[in-house]
Design an enzyme around this catalytic site. Structure first.
Site, PDB file in Angstrom:
ATOM      1  N   ARG A   1       0.845  -1.205   0.000  1.00 36.45           N
ATOM      2  CA  ARG A   1       0.000   0.000   0.000  1.00 36.45           C
ATOM      3  C   ARG A   1       0.880   1.254   0.000  1.00 36.45           C
ATOM      4  NH1 ARG A   1      -4.894   1.760   4.206  1.00 36.45           N
ATOM      5  NH2 ARG A   1      -5.254   3.800   3.284  1.00 36.45           N
TER       6      ARG A   1
ATOM      7  N   ASN B   1     -10.610  -4.391  -1.019  1.00 33.76           N
ATOM      8  CA  ASN B   1     -10.305  -3.311  -1.952  1.00 33.76           C
ATOM      9  C   ASN B   1      -9.305  -3.744  -3.010  1.00 33.76           C
ATOM     10  OD1 ASN B   1     -11.818  -0.994  -1.477  1.00 33.76           O
ATOM     11  ND2 ASN B   1     -10.689  -0.542   0.396  1.00 33.76           N
TER      12      ASN B   1
ATOM     13  N   CYS C   1     -19.214  -1.849   0.092  1.00 36.69           N
ATOM     14  CA  CYS C   1     -18.221  -0.923   0.646  1.00 36.69           C
ATOM     15  C   CYS C   1     -18.827  -0.236   1.864  1.00 36.69           C
ATOM     16  CB  CYS C   1     -17.870   0.109  -0.419  1.00 36.69           C
ATOM     17  SG  CYS C   1     -17.002   1.566   0.164  1.00 36.69           S
ATOM     18  N   ASP C   2     -17.997   0.054   2.835  1.00 36.01           N
ATOM     19  CA  ASP C   2     -18.506   0.668   4.068  1.00 36.01           C
ATOM     20  C   ASP C   2     -18.620   2.198   3.980  1.00 36.01           C
ATOM     21  OD1 ASP C   2     -15.813   1.185   3.934  1.00 36.01           O
ATOM     22  OD2 ASP C   2     -15.530   1.063   6.088  1.00 36.01           O
TER      23      ASP C   2
ATOM     24  N   HIS D   1     -16.595   4.204  -4.631  1.00 35.45           N
ATOM     25  CA  HIS D   1     -15.738   5.356  -4.330  1.00 35.45           C
ATOM     26  C   HIS D   1     -15.871   6.424  -5.423  1.00 35.45           C
ATOM     27  CE1 HIS D   1     -12.835   3.074  -1.374  1.00 35.45           C
ATOM     28  NE2 HIS D   1     -14.102   3.022  -1.004  1.00 35.45           N
TER      29      HIS D   1
ATOM     30  N   TYR E   1     -14.516  10.584  -2.126  1.00 32.87           N
ATOM     31  CA  TYR E   1     -13.424  10.079  -2.968  1.00 32.87           C
ATOM     32  C   TYR E   1     -13.336  10.825  -4.300  1.00 32.87           C
ATOM     33  CZ  TYR E   1     -12.141   6.094  -0.047  1.00 32.87           C
ATOM     34  OH  TYR E   1     -11.665   5.297   0.968  1.00 32.87           O
TER      35      TYR E   1
ATOM     36  N   ARG F   1      -0.926   7.870   3.871  1.00 34.41           N
ATOM     37  CA  ARG F   1      -1.933   7.183   4.688  1.00 34.41           C
ATOM     38  C   ARG F   1      -1.424   5.814   5.176  1.00 34.41           C
ATOM     39  NH1 ARG F   1      -5.497   7.599   8.501  1.00 34.41           N
ATOM     40  NH2 ARG F   1      -6.880   5.802   8.543  1.00 34.41           N
TER      41      ARG F   1
HETATM   42  C1  G6P Z   1     -13.128   3.570   3.821  1.00 31.59           C
HETATM   43  C2  G6P Z   1     -13.314   2.888   2.508  1.00 31.59           C
HETATM   44  C3  G6P Z   1     -12.525   1.637   2.438  1.00 31.59           C
HETATM   45  C4  G6P Z   1     -11.091   1.909   2.755  1.00 31.59           C
HETATM   46  C5  G6P Z   1     -10.961   2.607   4.069  1.00 31.59           C
HETATM   47  C6  G6P Z   1      -9.508   3.010   4.241  1.00 31.59           C
HETATM   48  O1  G6P Z   1     -13.705   2.831   4.830  1.00 31.59           O
HETATM   49  O2  G6P Z   1     -14.625   2.559   2.209  1.00 31.59           O
HETATM   50  O3  G6P Z   1     -12.633   1.126   1.138  1.00 31.59           O
HETATM   51  O4  G6P Z   1     -10.376   0.714   2.818  1.00 31.59           O
HETATM   52  O5  G6P Z   1     -11.760   3.744   4.098  1.00 31.59           O
HETATM   53  O6  G6P Z   1      -9.270   3.174   5.550  1.00 31.59           O
HETATM   54  P1  G6P Z   1      -7.793   3.347   6.105  1.00 31.59           P
HETATM   55  O7  G6P Z   1      -8.044   3.747   7.510  1.00 31.59           O
HETATM   56  O8  G6P Z   1      -7.119   2.005   5.962  1.00 31.59           O
HETATM   57  O9  G6P Z   1      -7.148   4.401   5.277  1.00 31.59           O
HETATM   58 MN    MN Z   2     -14.566   1.247   0.301  1.00 31.36          MN
END
Ligand code: G6P
Ligand code: MN
Length: 438
Positions: free
Chosen positions: A91, A145, A167-168, A197, A262, A282
Site C-alpha cells: 500500500r 479493496n 463498501c462501508d 468510491h 473520494y 496514509r
Molecule cells: C473507507 C473505505 C474503504 C477503505 C478505508 C480506508 O472505509 O470505504 O474502502 O479501505 O476507508 O481506511 P484506512 O483507515 O485504511 O485508510
Molecule cells: Mn470502500
C-alpha cells in the site's frame, strides 16, 4: 445458527469485526467462527488473543484460526472477505510511487488503486474457488479493496459465483448525514448512483418522505461531512481533515447532489497532490497507528491471559456486514448500497458496468433499484472511470501491457500518456512478485 469464516484473519480490522459479531449474536447467531489467512504470523498473533476473548465471551461458539483452505472453507455459510494482497508495505508503494510522478497516491483511486487491483484479482479468485470447492452453498460478503476493480474481475471471471460486493463508505457517510439532521441512520432512506468510491447521493428522506438533501447540502457546503458529534470523537488524522475540507469544494463544482468524498481525487487531483507528503502517506499513518494499536492490544491480551481490559475496539459501523448476512439468511429485504452489474438500474449507462446503487437484498441476493437517467456531467465522469476499471481487468486477463498503459492514460488522475508509461514501468517493477506477466 451460522458458520462464518473471516478471510484476512490477520487484518487489523478482524478484531473489531469479531467484537461486532459478538455484539450482534441476538440478530445473527453463530455456531462457528473461523479466521483464515495465508500469513500465519500476523493471524497467529490476533488469533491467539481472539481465542481468549471468544472463550471468555462466547464459549458456545466454536472458534479457530487456520492457514489451511480446506479447514477454513469446509462447512461455512458465509465468508467475510477483507484481504489485502501485498499488505501495508505494498500500500505504501501504491501511494508513494504515483506521488513521485506528481500523481495522486491512494490505495483505491488512480494508479495506486490500479496496482492494488492487479494484485488483488488473483487472491480473490483463489478465495472464491476454495469457497465453492469446500462449501458450494456459501456466500461471500466481499469488502476487499479496490472494490470496483475486484467486483469487475468477479463479474468477468466468476459470473455465477455467490459473491456480494459492498463498501462501508456509504454506510459511514449515511451515519454522518443522520447526525447532521438529528436522526438515526435507519430512519433515513437514500437514493444514490455511481461507481464504488465514485458517486452521488440524490435524495435522503425519512420514512415520512421528508427530503433532507438541501439541509445536508447546506451543512456540507459549510463544514464538509465533519459532524459536531465527530469532531471530538473520530478521525483526527490529517488525511481525514483534508477530506472534510475538500467536500466543500466538491459541492461547489457540482452543487446538484451530495458527493462521495473520494471524488476529490478525480476532480481536484492537483490540489490533493500538493497537500500530500510523499515521504509520509496514509499507509504510514495506518502502520504507525491502527497496526500498532491492534497488534499491541493482541499481545497484551495474550500476556495477561484475559481480554477483560477491553483492549480490542469494537467496530460497530461494520455491523452492515451483519445486516447483509441477515438479509441473505433471513430474507429481510434490507435496503443497502451494493456494487452490482448495472443492467438498467442507471438507465443511460452500460448494462455490464459494475455500479453502486441502492438494492433490496433478500435470500437470492441484491435486486438493484432503478435510479433513472443521470445527468451528462456525472455520466461522463463515470464512463471514463468505469472504462479504466474494465480495461484493468482486461489487461489482467490478456496479460497486456498496452491495455494497462491505455487504462492508466484514461484515468482522470493522470495528466498524460507519457506520465502513465513512466508510472507503469515503476509499478511493474514494484509489483513483480504479485502481478501477472505483461
Ligand atoms: C473507507 C473505505 C474503504 C477503505 C478505508 C480506508 O472505509 O470505504 O474502502 O479501505 O476507508 O481506511 P484506512 O483507515 O485504511 O485508510
Ligand atoms: Mn470502500
Amino acid at each position: 445458527k451460522f458458520s462464518v469464516v473471516i478471510a484476512g484473519g490477520g487484518s487489523t480490522f478482524t478484531p473489531g469485526i469479531v467484537r461486532m459479531l459478538l455484539e450482534n449474536l441476538d440478530r445473527f447467531p453463530l455456531r462457528t467462527l473461523k479466521l483464515y489467512d495465508n500469513d500465519e504470523e500476523r493471524q497467529g498473533i490476533l488469533g491467539e488473543a481472539l481465542a481468549i476473548l471468544m472463550k471468555e465471551q462466547a464459549p458456545e461458539i466454536d472458534f479457530s484460526y487456520t492457514t489451511d483452505p480446506e479447514e477454513a472453507f469446509t462447512d461455512v455459510d458465509f465468508c467475510m472477505a477483507h484481504i489485502r494482497v501485498g499488505k501495508y508495505a505494498m500500500r505504501e508503494q501504491d501511494e508513494k510511487i504515483p506521488l513521485n510522478h506528481g500523481v495522486i497516491g491512494q490505495e483505491t483511486c488512480g494508479p495506486g488503486g490500479i496496482a492494488y487491483g492487479l494484485r488483488s484479482i488473483g487472491g480473490m479468485i483463489e478465495l472464491i474457488d476454495y469457497m465453492e470447492k469446500y462449501s458450494p452453498e456459501c456466500w461471500m460478503l466481499n469488502y476487499s479493496n479496490p472494490a470496483a476493480i475486484v467486483a469487475e474481475a468477479c463479474r468477468v471471471l466468476r459470473p455465477d459465483s455467490k459473491v456480494l460486493n459492498i463498501c462501508d463508505m456509504p454506510v459511514g457517510t449515511l451515519r454522518r448525514m443522520s447526525q447532521i439532521v438529528g436522526k438515526t441512520p435507519d430512519e433515513l432512506e437514500v437514493r444514490y448512483f455511481g461507481l464504488n468510491h465514485f458517486g452521488w447521493w440524490t435524495s435522503i428522506k425519512d420514512k415520512e418522505g421528508h427530503e433532507y438533501l438541501d439541509q445536508i447540502r447546506e451543512y456540507v457546503a459549510e463544514n464538509g461531512y465533519l459532524t459536531t458529534v465527530e469532531v471530538e470523537t473520530q478521525h483526527t488524522d490529517p488525511s481525514w481533515q483534508q477530506t472534510h475540507k475538500k467536500a466543500k469544494d466538491l459541492l461547489a463544482v457540482n452543487p446538484r447532489y451530495l458527493p462521495n468524498t473520494y471524488l476529490k481525487y478525480y476532480l481536484y487531483p492537483d490540489d490533493e497532490v500538493s497537500h500530500s507528503d510523499c515521504s509520509y502517506t496514509r499507509a504510514n499513518e495506518v502502520m504507525n497507528g491502527r497496526e500498532k494499536e491492534v497488534f499491541d492490544a493482541a499481545r497484551t491480551i495474550t500476556e495477561k491471559g484475559t481480554a477483560a481490559g477491553d483492549e480490542f475496539h469494537i467496530d460497530s459501523h461494520a455491523s452492515f456486514i451483519v445486516d447483509l448476512a441477515r438479509a441473505i439468511a433471513f430474507n429481510t429485504h434490507e435496503r443497502m448500497l451494493m456494487i452490482v452489474e448495472n443492467n438498467g438500474a442507471i438507465a443511460n449507462f452500460p448494462d455490464d458496468a459494475m455500479v453502486e446503487v441502492p438494492c433490496i437484498v433478500g435470500n437470492d441476493g441484491p435486486e438493484p433499484l432503478a435510479q433513472g437517467k443521470i445527468p451528462d456531467f456525472e455520466k461522463t465522469l463515470m464512463y471514463q472511470q468505469v472504462m479504466v476499471e474494465k480495461m484493468v481487468v482486461e489487461a489482467y486477463v490478456e496479460g497486456s501491457y498496452q491495455k494497462l498503459w491505455q487504462a492508466l492514460t484514461l484515468s482522470k488522475t493522470i495528466p498524460s500518456a507519457g506520465v502513465a508509461k513512466n508510472l507503469l514501468d515503476d509499478l511493474i517493477e514494484a509489483n513483480k512478485d504479485f502481478w501477472p506477466e505483461l
